[in-house]
Design a protein around this motif. Structure first.
Motif, PDB file in Angstrom:
ATOM      1  N   HIS A 270     -31.506   0.500   2.733  1.00  0.00           N
ATOM      2  CA  HIS A 270     -30.915  -0.803   2.436  1.00  0.00           C
ATOM      3  C   HIS A 270     -31.234  -1.339   1.042  1.00  0.00           C
ATOM      4  O   HIS A 270     -30.720  -2.391   0.670  1.00  0.00           O
ATOM      5  N   GLY A 271     -32.091  -0.661   0.286  1.00  0.00           N
ATOM      6  CA  GLY A 271     -32.395  -1.121  -1.057  1.00  0.00           C
ATOM      7  C   GLY A 271     -33.575  -2.074  -1.096  1.00  0.00           C
ATOM      8  O   GLY A 271     -34.103  -2.510  -0.076  1.00  0.00           O
ATOM      9  N   VAL A 272     -33.974  -2.419  -2.308  1.00  0.00           N
ATOM     10  CA  VAL A 272     -35.212  -3.165  -2.517  1.00  0.00           C
ATOM     11  C   VAL A 272     -35.168  -4.595  -1.975  1.00  0.00           C
ATOM     12  O   VAL A 272     -36.104  -5.022  -1.287  1.00  0.00           O
ATOM     13  N   PRO A 273     -34.128  -5.421  -2.254  1.00  0.00           N
ATOM     14  CA  PRO A 273     -34.157  -6.813  -1.768  1.00  0.00           C
ATOM     15  C   PRO A 273     -34.334  -6.919  -0.256  1.00  0.00           C
ATOM     16  O   PRO A 273     -35.177  -7.682   0.235  1.00  0.00           O
ATOM     17  N   ALA A 274     -33.556  -6.145   0.488  1.00  0.00           N
ATOM     18  CA  ALA A 274     -33.688  -6.175   1.947  1.00  0.00           C
ATOM     19  C   ALA A 274     -35.045  -5.641   2.380  1.00  0.00           C
ATOM     20  O   ALA A 274     -35.646  -6.140   3.346  1.00  0.00           O
ATOM     21  N   ALA A 275     -35.536  -4.634   1.660  1.00  0.00           N
ATOM     22  CA  ALA A 275     -36.823  -4.058   2.018  1.00  0.00           C
ATOM     23  C   ALA A 275     -37.964  -5.049   1.811  1.00  0.00           C
ATOM     24  O   ALA A 275     -38.946  -5.035   2.557  1.00  0.00           O
ATOM     25  N   VAL A 276     -37.863  -5.918   0.825  1.00  0.00           N
ATOM     26  CA  VAL A 276     -38.896  -6.930   0.595  1.00  0.00           C
ATOM     27  C   VAL A 276     -38.973  -7.882   1.791  1.00  0.00           C
ATOM     28  O   VAL A 276     -40.053  -8.221   2.277  1.00  0.00           O
ATOM     29  N   ALA A 277     -37.810  -8.319   2.277  1.00  0.00           N
ATOM     30  CA  ALA A 277     -37.791  -9.202   3.442  1.00  0.00           C
ATOM     31  C   ALA A 277     -38.315  -8.481   4.675  1.00  0.00           C
ATOM     32  O   ALA A 277     -39.066  -9.065   5.477  1.00  0.00           O
ATOM     33  N   PHE A 278     -37.948  -7.213   4.840  1.00  0.00           N
ATOM     34  CA  PHE A 278     -38.433  -6.431   5.976  1.00  0.00           C
ATOM     35  C   PHE A 278     -39.944  -6.263   5.888  1.00  0.00           C
ATOM     36  O   PHE A 278     -40.664  -6.415   6.887  1.00  0.00           O
ATOM     37  N   TRP A 279     -40.436  -5.967   4.693  1.00  0.00           N
ATOM     38  CA  TRP A 279     -41.884  -5.835   4.459  1.00  0.00           C
ATOM     39  C   TRP A 279     -42.607  -7.122   4.839  1.00  0.00           C
ATOM     40  O   TRP A 279     -43.668  -7.087   5.482  1.00  0.00           O
ATOM     41  N   ALA A 280     -42.053  -8.274   4.466  1.00  0.00           N
ATOM     42  CA  ALA A 280     -42.692  -9.556   4.778  1.00  0.00           C
ATOM     43  C   ALA A 280     -42.796  -9.756   6.286  1.00  0.00           C
ATOM     44  O   ALA A 280     -43.814 -10.242   6.796  1.00  0.00           O
ATOM     45  N   ALA A 281     -41.743  -9.386   7.012  1.00  0.00           N
ATOM     46  CA  ALA A 281     -41.757  -9.535   8.465  1.00  0.00           C
ATOM     47  C   ALA A 281     -42.791  -8.613   9.102  1.00  0.00           C
ATOM     48  O   ALA A 281     -43.539  -9.016  10.003  1.00  0.00           O
ATOM     49  N   VAL A 282     -42.856  -7.374   8.630  1.00  0.00           N
ATOM     50  CA  VAL A 282     -43.831  -6.427   9.169  1.00  0.00           C
ATOM     51  C   VAL A 282     -45.247  -6.887   8.833  1.00  0.00           C
ATOM     52  O   VAL A 282     -46.157  -6.814   9.674  1.00  0.00           O
ATOM     53  N   LEU A 283     -45.448  -7.379   7.625  1.00  0.00           N
ATOM     54  CA  LEU A 283     -46.760  -7.885   7.234  1.00  0.00           C
ATOM     55  C   LEU A 283     -47.186  -9.054   8.124  1.00  0.00           C
ATOM     56  O   LEU A 283     -48.344  -9.139   8.543  1.00  0.00           O
ATOM     57  N   LEU A 284     -46.251  -9.942   8.421  1.00  0.00           N
ATOM     58  CA  LEU A 284     -46.553 -11.081   9.291  1.00  0.00           C
ATOM     59  C   LEU A 284     -47.023 -10.599  10.657  1.00  0.00           C
ATOM     60  O   LEU A 284     -48.016 -11.098  11.202  1.00  0.00           O
ATOM     61  N   ARG A 285     -46.320  -9.620  11.207  1.00  0.00           N
ATOM     62  CA  ARG A 285     -46.699  -9.106  12.529  1.00  0.00           C
ATOM     63  C   ARG A 285     -48.078  -8.461  12.497  1.00  0.00           C
ATOM     64  O   ARG A 285     -48.925  -8.715  13.369  1.00  0.00           O
ATOM     65  N   GLU A 286     -48.310  -7.613  11.509  1.00  0.00           N
ATOM     66  CA  GLU A 286     -49.593  -6.917  11.462  1.00  0.00           C
ATOM     67  C   GLU A 286     -50.742  -7.880  11.159  1.00  0.00           C
ATOM     68  O   GLU A 286     -51.853  -7.715  11.679  1.00  0.00           O
ATOM     69  N   THR A 287     -50.488  -8.897  10.351  1.00  0.00           N
ATOM     70  CA  THR A 287     -51.532  -9.891  10.053  1.00  0.00           C
ATOM     71  C   THR A 287     -51.921 -10.653  11.315  1.00  0.00           C
ATOM     72  O   THR A 287     -53.108 -10.902  11.562  1.00  0.00           O
TER      73      THR A 287
END
Length: 326
Positions: A270-287
């Motif tokens: 999906h490219g970098v912009p979408a990946a940044v949002a996905f990364w933020a969501a995954v980070l929130l869950r793991e945190t």
């Protein structure tokens, strides 16, 4: 070398091993019943096992084609090595059954999976990947193995209310949790890769597995790629098997690799912009999981916050093999 497919060829049973001696005897013993009614051949790609895996194979299943990769090459690379070994067969192959050595097929499992291939679905797609109803080691608990395509909204849904609760709502969760989905032939965007039958058409259209993913997300990528080409992944509940499971949820290294590969896959599709949002969501869950003392999530948070970790190519696991995970 391209894989040759032919409607009259045997089913190639592809297994990747890495220090799998403990689970191999029962797997091999289960094959005759699990493959009943089919012409099949077993191909094992061994990723440089340090135990008795290769010796056991030669003793228990002497007709097996054994491909020794000479290194811990990863799951996708092992599948590709096993597929490459079929390229020299005059018969070609009818389909490929990809399975972990810690799976125990029940009688007739593989034939039910094979018979499910090729069915035309609404919209014109055809079933190109069929998966069985999996049970946990107790033989009675159904494994929730079906998944929806990863998305930013689903990642946030799982972070905020948990993957099982989010899974009740198709828009909010990746995991398919509705029990009714496991009682019928159910289409999914992808499925856990412990046991899956790939049609000859899918093999021709998709080619090799993506070796970028050393471990985890390789089956996600392959199923989604097949879907892009008009081939659906579908559960066939008449086919059943037991999966002994694994330790990715308790091993910090393996859990971190699983989490990072989810982010890497999203970025590549999906490219970098979408990946940044996905990364933020995954980070929130793991945190949130790390905050309640889960060591694997603490390790995953550290890796998610490391640009170098996110950029690096996934590498060999120091511990458990893929056969113990999924």
């Amino acid at each position: 070398m391209p894989v040759k497919t032919a409607a009259a060829g045997p089913v190639a049973v592809l297994v990747v091993t890495w220090n799998s001696a403990a689970v191999l005897p029962e797997f091999i013993a289960s094959l005759p019943d699990g493959m009943d009614g089919l012409d099949w051949r077993l191909i094992v790609a061994d990723n440089d096992s340090a135990d008795d895996t290769v010796a056991l194979l030669r003793d228990l299943a002497p007709q097996t084609t054994i491909v020794q990769t000479g290194r811990n090459a990863g799951y996708a690379a092992g599948i590709n090595a096993a597929l490459d070994a079929t390229a020299s067969w005059d018969t070609g192959i009818r389909a490929a059954l990809v399975c972990n050595p810690d799976v125990r097929m029940r009688p007739g499992c593989a034939k039910s999976l094979l018979d499910a291939l090729g069915a035309e679905l609404p919209g014109g797609d055809r079933v190109g990947i069929s998966v069985p109803l999996l049970y946990e080691e107790d033989g009675a608990t159904v494994v929730r193995s079906l998944r929806r395509e990863p998305s930013v909204v689903r990642a946030f849904g799982e972070a905020l209310i948990g993957n099982r609760r989010a899974g009740r709502f198709p828009a909010l969760g990746e995991l398919v949790t509705d029990p009714r989905a496991y009682e019928a032939s159910t289409r999914a965007d992808w499925a856990a890769g412990a046991l899956m039958m790939l049609s000859g058409e899918v093999l021709d259209a998709c080619g090799p597995w993506d070796e970028f993913y050393f471990l985890y997300s390789e089956e996600t990528e392959y199923c989604l790629r097949a879907g892009d080409r008009g081939f659906a992944t579908r559960l066939e509940p008449a086919a059943t098997a037991v999966h002994l499971g694994g330790d990715s949820r308790v091993s910090p290294f393996l859990w971190t690799l699983l989490v990072l590969n989810r982010v890497r896959l999203h970025r590549r599709r999906h490219g970098v912009p979408a990946a940044v949002a996905f990364w933020a969501a995954v980070l929130l869950r793991e945190t949130s999981r790390a905050a309640i003392g889960k060591a694997p999530s603490r390790a995953a948070v550290g890796a998610l916050l490391s640009p170098a970790k996110l950029r690096e190519r996934p590498g060999p696991a120091p511990a458990a093999p893929r056969s113990a995970t999924s």
